[in-house]
Design a protein around this motif. Structure first.
Motif, short mmCIF file in Angstrom:
data_model
loop_
_atom_site.label_atom_id
_atom_site.label_comp_id
_atom_site.label_asym_id
_atom_site.label_seq_id
_atom_site.Cartn_x
_atom_site.Cartn_y
_atom_site.Cartn_z
N GLU A 20 0.81 -1.21 0.00
CA GLU A 20 0.00 0.00 0.00
C GLU A 20 0.85 1.27 0.00
O GLU A 20 0.60 2.21 -0.77
CB GLU A 20 -0.97 -0.04 1.20
CG GLU A 20 -2.02 1.03 1.24
CD GLU A 20 -2.80 1.23 -0.08
OE1 GLU A 20 -2.90 0.29 -0.90
OE2 GLU A 20 -3.27 2.37 -0.31
N SER A 21 1.91 1.27 0.85
CA SER A 21 2.76 2.47 0.91
C SER A 21 3.51 2.65 -0.42
O SER A 21 3.67 3.78 -0.91
CB SER A 21 3.74 2.39 2.08
OG SER A 21 4.54 1.23 1.94
N LYS A 24 1.13 4.14 -3.02
CA LYS A 24 0.96 5.58 -2.83
C LYS A 24 2.18 6.34 -3.34
O LYS A 24 2.07 7.39 -3.98
CB LYS A 24 0.71 5.90 -1.36
CG LYS A 24 -0.70 5.54 -0.94
CD LYS A 24 -0.97 5.93 0.49
CE LYS A 24 -2.39 5.55 0.88
NZ LYS A 24 -2.52 5.30 2.30
N GLU A 28 2.42 9.08 -6.35
CA GLU A 28 3.03 10.39 -6.11
C GLU A 28 4.10 10.69 -7.18
O GLU A 28 4.19 11.80 -7.70
CB GLU A 28 3.70 10.33 -4.74
CG GLU A 28 3.68 11.58 -3.93
CD GLU A 28 4.35 11.27 -2.59
OE1 GLU A 28 3.65 10.68 -1.75
OE2 GLU A 28 5.55 11.57 -2.42
#
Ligand SMILES: C[S@@+](CC[C@H](N)C(=O)[O-])C[C@H]1O[C@@H](n2cnc3c(N)ncnc32)[C@H](O)[C@@H]1O
Length: 337
Positions: A20-21, A24, A28
Motif C-alpha cells: 500500500e505504501s 501511494k 506520487e
C-alpha cells in the motif's frame, strides 16, 4: 467465460506489507501503470510501472490488464452503422422504453441487450410502437429483452408510483413540470386533478403540502394503481380517488387549483375547469406547433373567460417538452377570479 488479458511489463517487487505504501509512493511519482492490475504472489506484491523508479527492486512479469469501461454511447457506436445512434429512451422504475429510429430496426435486439447490460438497475427493455392512443392515452409496446413484466415501481421526488406501462399512461419526462407545480402549491388548497392517471401530480402535492386533492381518472387500471399509490405513499387522508369521466365526477366551484394534463384534448375540457375552479389557477396543458405555441389556446381561454364572466390572467406559459418533430407539449397557467 471471463477473458483475462495479460501482458508483460516492468514492475516493482515489494513484500506484501509494503504494497500500500509503495502504491501511494508510485502514484506520487506518477510512475504507477494504471492500465495494469497490481499482482500479489508468494508473499510479494508486484506493482506495474510506466518508468523505472530509483531504489526499488524491478522485475519483468505478466500483469492482468484493467478492463476499459466504455459508456453505453461508446458501445452503441461500435454496433451501429457510422453516424447512427438512438436519441431517446425513458427509464420507468426498472424498465427502459426505447425508440428505435427508422432504418435501425434490425439492430433493435442488440441495442436492447446493450442497454440491459450497461445499466445495472434496468430489468426489462420495451420498444415504443406508435403514439399514445385512445381515451386512456396508452402506448403500444413491444417487449425486446430482459424480463417480460411491464409492472414496476417508479421513484420520483421521493414518492413511489406503482404502475403497469402497458395499461396506463406515465411519462418520467414530466418530472420537472410536476416539481414546478408543487413549488406553487400552498397549504390549505383544494386541488382537482382532472386526468390523474396513477397519481404523479396528486400524490406529489399531497405528500409535501397540507392539501385536499380530488384525483379523477377514467381508466380502471390507472384508478387501481392510483388507489395503491395513495396507500403506499400514506396520503389517504388527503387524496380522494374517483373512477370515471371528469365531466360527471369533478366537484364544481371548489378548487384553488385545477390540473388538466390531457394535452391532446384538454381544450375540450377547458369549460369544465372554469366550472371547477372557485378562484385560483388552472394548469392547462396542450400540444402546439413550433411556429405558434400559445396564441390559439390563449384566444380560447379568453373566450371561455368572457362566457363564464370570470376574470382571466395568463400567469405564465412554457414549453414542457418536445412532443414530436414539429410540436411541443406546452403549459399555460391561468389565473381565474
Ligand atoms: C396524459 S394522461 C396523464 C396522467 C397523469 N396526469 C400523468 O401525468 O401521468 C391522461 C389521463 O387522463 C385520463 N382521461 C382521459 N379522458 C378522461 C376523462 N374524460 N375523465 C377522466 N380521465 C380521463 C386517461 O385515462 C389518462 O390516464
Amino acid at each position: 467465460m471471463i477473458e483475462m488479458v495479460t501482458s508483460k511489463s516492468l514492475g516493482v517487487k515489494v513484500p506484501l506489507h509494503e504494497a500500500e505504501s509503495t502504491r501511494k509512493k508510485l502514484i506520487e511519482l506518477r510512475m504507477l501503470d494504471q492500465k495494469r492490475k497490481i499482482k500479489r504472489m508468494g508473499g510479494y506484491a508486484f506493482l506495474p510501472v510506466t518508468r523505472v523508479p530509483k531504489g526499488f527492486s524491478i522485475v519483468e512479469t505478466d500483469f492482468e490488464e484493467v478492463e476499459e469501461k466504455k459508456s453505453f454511447k461508446e458501445k452503441l457506436r461500435e454496433i451501429l452503422p457510422a453516424g447512427k445512434t438512438i436519441t431517446s429512451y425513458d427509464i420507468i422504475g426498472d424498465i427502459a422504453v426505447i425508440e428505435i429510429p427508422q432504418g435501425l430496426e434490425e439492430y433493435e435486439r442488440r441495442i436492447a441487450e446493450l442497454l440491459l447490460s450497461s445499466h445495472k438497475h434496468i430489468r426489462s427493455v420495451y420498444e415504443k410502437k406508435g403514439e399514445v392512443e385512445g381515451l386512456e392515452r396508452v402506448r403500444t409496446l413491444k417487449f425486446l429483452t430482459g424480463e417480460d413484466n411491464p409492472k414496476t415501481i417508479h421513484k420520483e421526488h421521493g414518492i413511489l408510483l406503482k404502475l403497469d406501462i402497458s395499461k396506463v399512461y406515465f411519462s418520467p419526462r414530466l418530472s420537472y413540470e410536476r416539481e414546478r407545480v408543487l413549488k406553487q402549491v400552498k397549504d390549505g388548497e383544494v386541488i382537482v386533478d382532472l386526468f390523474a392517471g396513477v397519481g404523479p401530480f396528486s400524490i406529489l402535492l399531497a405528500k409535501y403540502r397540507r392539501v385536499k386533492v380530488y384525483a379523477i381518472d377514467i381508466n380502471p387500471y390507472a384508478y387501481e394503481y392510483l388507489k395503491e399509490n395513495i396507500r403506499i405513499n400514506k396520503v389517504a387522508n388527503k387524496v380522494i380517488p374517483l373512477l370515471g369521466d371528469c365531466r360527471e365526477l369533478a366537484p364544481r366551484n371548489i378548487a384553488d387549483r385545477v390540473i388538466m394534463n390531457l394535452p391532446k384534448s384538454a381544450h375540450e375540457f377547458l369549460d369544465l375547469s372554469f366550472q371547477v375552479v372557485k378562484e385560483g389557477i388552472i394548469h392547462f396543458y396542450s400540444i402546439s406547433p413550433k411556429q405558434d405555441l400559445y396564441s390559439r389556446q390563449i384566444e380560447l381561454i379568453r373566450e371561455i373567460g368572457r362566457k363564464t364572466e370570470k376574470e382571466v390572467n395568463i400567469l405564465g406559459k412554457r414549453i414542457v417538452r418536445p412532443y414530436s418533430p414539429y410540436n411541443y407539449h406546452i403549459v399555460i397557467d391561468i389565473g381565474v377570479k
